[in-house]
Design a protein around this motif. Structure first.
Motif, PDB file in Angstrom:
ATOM      1  N   ARG A  35     -16.291  17.882  73.509  1.00  0.00           N
ATOM      2  CA  ARG A  35     -16.903  17.981  72.181  1.00  0.00           C
ATOM      3  C   ARG A  35     -17.471  16.645  71.720  1.00  0.00           C
ATOM      4  NH1 ARG A  35     -15.334  22.894  69.680  1.00  0.00           N
ATOM      5  NH2 ARG A  35     -16.971  22.389  68.183  1.00  0.00           N
ATOM      6  N   ALA A  36     -17.364  15.615  72.552  1.00  0.00           N
ATOM      7  CA  ALA A  36     -17.755  14.268  72.121  1.00  0.00           C
ATOM      8  C   ALA A  36     -19.228  14.166  71.784  1.00  0.00           C
ATOM      9  CB  ALA A  36     -17.395  13.252  73.207  1.00  0.00           C
ATOM     10  N   ASP A  37     -20.082  15.006  72.404  1.00  0.00           N
ATOM     11  CA  ASP A  37     -21.507  14.892  72.120  1.00  0.00           C
ATOM     12  C   ASP A  37     -21.816  15.208  70.662  1.00  0.00           C
ATOM     13  OD1 ASP A  37     -20.678  17.475  72.826  1.00  0.00           O
ATOM     14  OD2 ASP A  37     -22.704  18.120  73.310  1.00  0.00           O
ATOM     15  N   GLN A  38     -21.001  16.050  70.028  1.00  0.00           N
ATOM     16  CA  GLN A  38     -21.254  16.364  68.630  1.00  0.00           C
ATOM     17  C   GLN A  38     -20.964  15.165  67.730  1.00  0.00           C
ATOM     18  OE1 GLN A  38     -18.972  20.106  68.129  1.00  0.00           O
ATOM     19  NE2 GLN A  38     -20.981  21.098  68.205  1.00  0.00           N
ATOM     20  N   LEU A  39     -19.932  14.408  68.032  1.00  0.00           N
ATOM     21  CA  LEU A  39     -19.660  13.182  67.299  1.00  0.00           C
ATOM     22  C   LEU A  39     -20.661  12.096  67.652  1.00  0.00           C
ATOM     23  CD1 LEU A  39     -16.109  13.976  68.021  1.00  0.00           C
ATOM     24  CD2 LEU A  39     -16.486  12.962  65.786  1.00  0.00           C
ATOM     25  N   LEU A  40     -21.012  12.016  68.937  1.00  0.00           N
ATOM     26  CA  LEU A  40     -21.952  10.983  69.381  1.00  0.00           C
ATOM     27  C   LEU A  40     -23.366  11.241  68.891  1.00  0.00           C
ATOM     28  CD1 LEU A  40     -20.600  10.474  72.995  1.00  0.00           C
ATOM     29  CD2 LEU A  40     -20.649   8.741  71.189  1.00  0.00           C
ATOM     30  N   ALA A  41     -23.706  12.506  68.602  1.00  0.00           N
ATOM     31  CA  ALA A  41     -25.020  12.778  68.014  1.00  0.00           C
ATOM     32  C   ALA A  41     -25.138  12.101  66.655  1.00  0.00           C
ATOM     33  CB  ALA A  41     -25.235  14.285  67.886  1.00  0.00           C
ATOM     34  N   GLY A  42     -24.073  12.162  65.863  1.00  0.00           N
ATOM     35  CA  GLY A  42     -24.069  11.442  64.595  1.00  0.00           C
ATOM     36  C   GLY A  42     -24.092   9.944  64.805  1.00  0.00           C
ATOM     37  N   ALA A  43     -23.348   9.466  65.806  1.00  0.00           N
ATOM     38  CA  ALA A  43     -23.359   8.041  66.114  1.00  0.00           C
ATOM     39  C   ALA A  43     -24.753   7.576  66.529  1.00  0.00           C
ATOM     40  CB  ALA A  43     -22.354   7.740  67.222  1.00  0.00           C
ATOM     41  N   LEU A  44     -25.437   8.382  67.330  1.00  0.00           N
ATOM     42  CA  LEU A  44     -26.788   8.036  67.767  1.00  0.00           C
ATOM     43  C   LEU A  44     -27.734   7.931  66.583  1.00  0.00           C
ATOM     44  CD1 LEU A  44     -28.823   7.572  70.070  1.00  0.00           C
ATOM     45  CD2 LEU A  44     -29.077  10.057  70.224  1.00  0.00           C
ATOM     46  N   LEU A  45     -27.629   8.857  65.653  1.00  0.00           N
ATOM     47  CA  LEU A  45     -28.468   8.797  64.452  1.00  0.00           C
ATOM     48  C   LEU A  45     -28.192   7.523  63.673  1.00  0.00           C
ATOM     49  CD1 LEU A  45     -30.445  10.052  62.419  1.00  0.00           C
ATOM     50  CD2 LEU A  45     -28.486  11.260  61.406  1.00  0.00           C
ATOM     51  N   ALA A  46     -26.932   7.134  63.537  1.00  0.00           N
ATOM     52  CA  ALA A  46     -26.599   5.901  62.828  1.00  0.00           C
ATOM     53  C   ALA A  46     -27.197   4.680  63.526  1.00  0.00           C
ATOM     54  CB  ALA A  46     -25.080   5.757  62.721  1.00  0.00           C
ATOM     55  N   VAL A  47     -27.162   4.655  64.849  1.00  0.00           N
ATOM     56  CA  VAL A  47     -27.738   3.531  65.595  1.00  0.00           C
ATOM     57  C   VAL A  47     -29.252   3.489  65.400  1.00  0.00           C
ATOM     58  CG1 VAL A  47     -28.115   2.594  67.912  1.00  0.00           C
ATOM     59  CG2 VAL A  47     -25.868   3.496  67.285  1.00  0.00           C
ATOM     60  N   VAL A  48     -29.898   4.641  65.461  1.00  0.00           N
ATOM     61  CA  VAL A  48     -31.355   4.687  65.283  1.00  0.00           C
ATOM     62  C   VAL A  48     -31.735   4.159  63.906  1.00  0.00           C
ATOM     63  CG1 VAL A  48     -33.327   6.246  65.032  1.00  0.00           C
ATOM     64  CG2 VAL A  48     -31.746   6.542  66.941  1.00  0.00           C
ATOM     65  N   LEU A  49     -31.070   4.618  62.860  1.00  0.00           N
ATOM     66  CA  LEU A  49     -31.413   4.187  61.514  1.00  0.00           C
ATOM     67  C   LEU A  49     -31.135   2.701  61.306  1.00  0.00           C
ATOM     68  CD1 LEU A  49     -30.210   7.163  59.276  1.00  0.00           C
ATOM     69  CD2 LEU A  49     -32.458   6.740  60.274  1.00  0.00           C
ATOM     70  N   ALA A  50     -30.068   2.198  61.923  1.00  0.00           N
ATOM     71  CA  ALA A  50     -29.768   0.769  61.799  1.00  0.00           C
ATOM     72  C   ALA A  50     -30.799  -0.089  62.529  1.00  0.00           C
ATOM     73  CB  ALA A  50     -28.374   0.491  62.342  1.00  0.00           C
ATOM     74  N   ARG A  51     -31.439   0.470  63.545  1.00  0.00           N
ATOM     75  CA  ARG A  51     -32.431  -0.277  64.328  1.00  0.00           C
ATOM     76  C   ARG A  51     -33.774  -0.398  63.616  1.00  0.00           C
ATOM     77  NH1 ARG A  51     -33.525  -3.209  67.901  1.00  0.00           N
ATOM     78  NH2 ARG A  51     -34.772  -1.948  69.322  1.00  0.00           N
ATOM     79  N   LEU A  52     -34.074   0.490  62.681  1.00  0.00           N
ATOM     80  CA  LEU A  52     -35.407   0.545  62.085  1.00  0.00           C
ATOM     81  C   LEU A  52     -35.438  -0.155  60.733  1.00  0.00           C
ATOM     82  CD1 LEU A  52     -36.267   4.282  62.856  1.00  0.00           C
ATOM     83  CD2 LEU A  52     -36.956   2.253  64.144  1.00  0.00           C
TER      84      LEU A  52
END
Length: 398
Positions: free
Chosen positions: A237-254
């Protein structure tokens, strides 16, 4: 379910041990905000996300009371996973942007103070009812309380090849807390290593790669007898948590003036209502935890990631477009207050309340009775247990 314990404080400034590297130590401290220019600016609370918590926990409650009406209501747990991954990663990135590191021990201290005291109170009540009453809904709760307190309910449920036994009884719903806490135990050190040793762009790519791995793992594991293993496993189930983590990384990068952020904001706004509609359709028509024929194979392999993508779209819209209609709706004061203060307590207490009322033979008016009693217990939990420990969590450790 699990919520953030508040943003990291200035005192939580080390790289895993609570101390920033001094000058002249031989290794220069990373510059603040390196590669994540918007991390600190986007570390605040988003009211729409608190409102989303309220809607999700209400959906879970209704699902456990009337599963025939909402056969896919457990999809709200998937939304919680993605939301939790986003919030926790955003807090960690904000701390890294401010201090050049992540203090892991203070992070785990805040997590413990936020989540465990209220959970232990619930376990104690269920164990006491098991010992002092003859209510069938609480038989064997002593073992269930021990498993729940150790965040191992998901591990026990994953090992059931056939129908679930009643080993975890009134605390069976804490399987999702097990998944989240096991993720919280593993993800912050991994993120810390990535932030310290690779470029920010590589952090993003690694997070995306990690997000894809559970899908491949589920495809390799899939068999009808492995449904419980896949549904309850942290690794599956980690991909569901990591999908949120990925979004946080993307927003922090921009940066705020990055044209890619404008594109993301536009499309998040366009897709928010369709994403919410599809999630509602799943809750209404898709029997997530039952055998749905060919749909089950797709759901237990790629379906979890698709739901995570829908949830991440919804989270992105709420974070990037706070003035739009959906954000304003979910930012209404009653929704945000419940989501911020009571959603964890409601999730903890609703399922034992369902078992209690069923053991007492209640049939008519079960949903409103469950809702009222659950909210009362959540209020008691918040003011007597959670709020005092939250104040303690916000103070730096001695």
């Amino acid at each position: 379910m699990a919520q953030e314990a508040g943003s990291a404080t200035a005192e939580d400034s080390g790289l895993g041990t609570g101390k920033a590297e001094p000058r002249g130590s031989g290794r220069p401290a990373p510059p603040r905000g390196r590669g994540f220019p918007s991390a600190a600016a986007r570390g605040g609370r988003v009211s729409g996300l608190d409102g989303l918590r309220t809607v999700a926990v209400a959906l879970v409650l209704a699902y456990h009371v009337a599963p025939d009406v909402l056969p896919g209501g457990s999809v709200a747990v998937d939304v919680f996973f993605t939301l939790s991954g986003f919030v926790i990663t955003r807090l960690l990135l904000a701390e890294h942007a401010r201090t050049g590191g992540i203090a892991l021990l203070p992070f785990y201290r805040r997590r413990w103070l936020r989540l465990v005291p209220a959970l232990l109170a619930l376990c104690a009540v269920c164990a006491a009812l098991s010992v002092t009453t003859s209510l069938w809904g609480f038989d064997g709760s002593l073992r269930a309380a021990g498993l729940s307190a150790l965040f191992l309910v998901n591990v026990v449920r994953a090992a059931d090849p056939g129908p679930y036994d009643d080993l975890t009884g009134p605390l069976a719903h804490t399987w999702s807390l097990g998944v989240e806490e096991q993720f919280y135990l593993l993800w912050p050190p991994v993120l810390l290593v990535l932030l310290r040793y690779v470029r920010a762009r590589t952090v993003l790519l690694c997070t995306a790669a990690l997000c894809a791995l559970p899908v491949l793992w589920r495809c390799a594991l899939w068999h009808p007898d492995a449904a419980h293993r896949i549904y309850n496993g942290t690794d599956t189930r980690a991909d569901q948590l990591l999908a949120g983590a990925l979004l946080a990384v993307v927003l922090a990068r921009l940066r705020a003036d990055d044209p890619r952020l404008a594109v993301l904001r536009t499309w998040a706004g366009r897709l928010a209502w369709p994403a919410l509609g599809l999630l509602a359709l799943v809750a209404w028509r898709m029997p997530v935890t039952a055998d749905a024929g060919p749909w089950t194979v797709g759901w237990y392999t790629v379906g979890f990631l698709l739901v995570a993508a829908l949830s991440a779209t919804l989270v992105a819209a709420l974070a990037l477009r706070p003035g739009e209609g959906l954000s304003r709706l979910l930012s209404l004061t009653p929704l945000t207050w419940v989501g911020r203060n009571l959603s964890y307590g409601v999730y903890l207490w609703h399922y034992p309340v369902v078992r209690l009322l069923a053991s007492l033979g209640m049939r008519d008016g079960l949903l409103p009775a469950t809702a009222v009693l659950t909210v009362l217990l959540a209020l008691l939990s918040y003011y007597v247990i959670e709020a005092p420990f939250l104040r303690r969590a916000r103070r730096p450790a001695a």
